[in-house]
Design an enzyme around this catalytic site. Structure first.
Site, short mmCIF file in Angstrom:
data_model
loop_
_atom_site.label_atom_id
_atom_site.label_comp_id
_atom_site.label_asym_id
_atom_site.label_seq_id
_atom_site.Cartn_x
_atom_site.Cartn_y
_atom_site.Cartn_z
N LYS A 15 7.47 -8.02 -8.04
CA LYS A 15 6.32 -8.65 -7.21
C LYS A 15 5.23 -7.82 -6.90
CE LYS A 15 3.82 -10.01 -3.75
NZ LYS A 15 3.12 -9.45 -2.52
N GLY A 18 -1.41 -8.29 -4.49
CA GLY A 18 -2.70 -8.62 -4.98
C GLY A 18 -3.50 -7.65 -4.85
N GLY A 50 -4.06 -11.28 -2.46
CA GLY A 50 -5.03 -10.41 -1.30
C GLY A 50 -6.17 -10.76 -1.46
N ASP A 170 5.42 -13.03 -1.36
CA ASP A 170 6.77 -12.18 -1.41
C ASP A 170 7.89 -13.33 -1.19
OD1 ASP A 170 5.32 -9.94 -1.22
OD2 ASP A 170 5.21 -9.92 0.99
N LYS A 225 7.18 -9.27 3.84
CA LYS A 225 7.80 -8.68 2.80
C LYS A 225 9.02 -8.15 3.22
CE LYS A 225 4.75 -5.97 0.87
NZ LYS A 225 4.29 -7.02 0.08
N1 LIG Z 1 5.37 0.01 8.52
C1 LIG Z 1 4.47 -0.08 7.82
N2 LIG Z 1 4.44 0.55 6.47
C2 LIG Z 1 4.02 0.19 5.29
N3 LIG Z 1 3.12 -0.77 5.37
C3 LIG Z 1 2.61 -1.63 6.50
C4 LIG Z 1 3.56 -1.31 7.54
N4 LIG Z 1 3.11 -2.03 8.49
C5 LIG Z 1 1.97 -2.76 7.99
N5 LIG Z 1 1.98 -2.57 6.61
C6 LIG Z 1 0.79 -2.89 6.05
O1 LIG Z 1 1.55 -3.87 4.90
C7 LIG Z 1 0.68 -3.71 3.54
C8 LIG Z 1 1.52 -4.33 2.39
O2 LIG Z 1 1.38 -6.05 2.63
P1 LIG Z 1 0.20 -6.66 1.94
O3 LIG Z 1 0.56 -7.97 2.23
O4 LIG Z 1 -1.28 -6.33 2.49
O5 LIG Z 1 0.17 -6.43 0.29
P2 LIG Z 1 1.04 -6.81 -0.65
O6 LIG Z 1 1.83 -8.09 -0.24
O7 LIG Z 1 1.23 -5.91 -1.62
O8 LIG Z 1 -0.35 -7.96 -1.45
P3 LIG Z 1 -0.36 -9.41 -1.41
O9 LIG Z 1 -0.16 -10.14 -0.06
O10 LIG Z 1 -1.76 -9.60 -1.93
O11 LIG Z 1 0.65 -10.01 -2.45
C9 LIG Z 1 0.23 -2.22 3.81
O12 LIG Z 1 -0.97 -2.16 2.85
C10 LIG Z 1 0.12 -1.81 5.05
O13 LIG Z 1 -1.26 -2.01 5.62
MG LIG Z 2 1.55 -9.64 1.19
#
Ligand SMILES: Nc1ncnc2c1ncn2[C@@H]1O[C@H](COP(=O)(O)OP(=O)(O)OP(=O)(O)O)[C@@H](O)[C@H]1O
Ligand SMILES: [Mg+2]
Length: 261
Positions: A15, A18, A50, A170, A225
């Protein structure tokens, strides 16, 4: 291009977040990394949207809103999400992978009835046209894998009302990994793992995850996630790992372990 079937039946679901897709350095390395994994494994990619969706929403005067890291999607926002995810992002990613020698084929949760959803009801508010996965029909994916292709899936999916729904990528990745009986599910994001006091934790249990969500150590997009990783492991996926691209290559990140651990 060589699309001969790979003998190894192990499936890896990746996965890709974004936000990572806006990062030129990430994109430069992604093709090579997927090409390497595809030498030994069948690879399926699910991508998020994202920042790009948000950028287009803002350009069109729509205000992005989230509930616990899940995007609130009214009808106009759904048009944007679908155009960006299943159009721009999906095709750009496929083009990039093809250019790196990876035989990628793009599709969405709608195509072949791959991901069936119902409207998601969230205790903290109406999310609009956001779907909750009910069923995955992986036939189209198996067909692509058998012919040596790498399916690249946009998370826009189909409801029982025949409408399309935005689904958190996710959630789609976890459901697809479970339906394919994947060996491994990687959540590739912009962080090296679940961070606690700035450091990635090696392993995360369900109990610990719930506690950290309650204590707001895990927030925003990390909530769906972690919950998706837990759901995948509970559904029989042996390994669900939250990491970044480096972590995939080096074998680092946060492994989510099942309730029975
Ligand atoms: N304890 C934590 N550890 C790591 N990241 C965290 C935590 N709590 C919150 N986050 C946030 O979660 C974000 C990752 O989730 P996000 O949904 O933004 O990205 P993604 O799932 O990779 O992208 P998309 O949603 O576009 O598919 C990180 O960039 C961070 O800001
Ligand atoms: Mg996400």
């Amino acid at each position: 291009m060589n699309v001969s079937p790979i003998p190894d039946t192990n499936i890896y679901v990746l996965k890709i977040g974004g936000r990572q897709l806006d990062d030129a350095g990430f994109l430069e390395r992604l093709g090579g990394a997927v090409r390497e994994l595809h030498r030994a494994h069948k690879v399926v990619i699910v991508h998020g949207g994202g920042k790009a969706i948000q950028t287009w929403q803002e350009r069109l005067g729509l205000e992005p809103r989230y509930v616990e890291g899940l995007r609130v999607t009214d009808e106009d926002s759904l048009d944007v999400a679908e155009a960006v995810l299943s159009g721009l992002i999906n095709k750009r990613l496929v083009a990039l992978l093809l250019n790196a020698g990876v035989p990628a084929v793009g599709l969405s949760g709608v195509d072949g009835g791959l991901v069936r959803v119902e409207k998601m009801w969230h205790p903290l508010g109406d999310l609009g046209r956001v779907g909750e996965v009910q069923e995955v029909a992986p036939r189209v994916i198996h067909t692509l894998l058998e012919s040596g292709h790498v399916p690249v899936i946009s998370p826009i999916s189909i409801g029982s009302d025949g409408l399309t729904y935005n689904v958190n990528a996710d959630h789609v990745a976890a459901a697809v990994a479970a339906a394919l009986r994947a060996e491994r599910l990687y959540f590739i994001s912009d962080v090296p793992g679940v961070l606690v006091a700035g450091q990635p934790v090696r392993a995360l249990t369900v109990l610990q995850a719930d506690q950290w969500i309650e204590e707001a150590i895990i927030t925003g997009g990390m909530i769906p996630k972690v919950r998706s990783a837990v759901a995948a492991v509970d559904a029989g996926v042996p390994q669900a790992i939250i990491t970044n691209l480096d972590g995939v290559l080096k074998g680092e990140g946060t492994a989510v372990v099942s309730a029975n651990f």
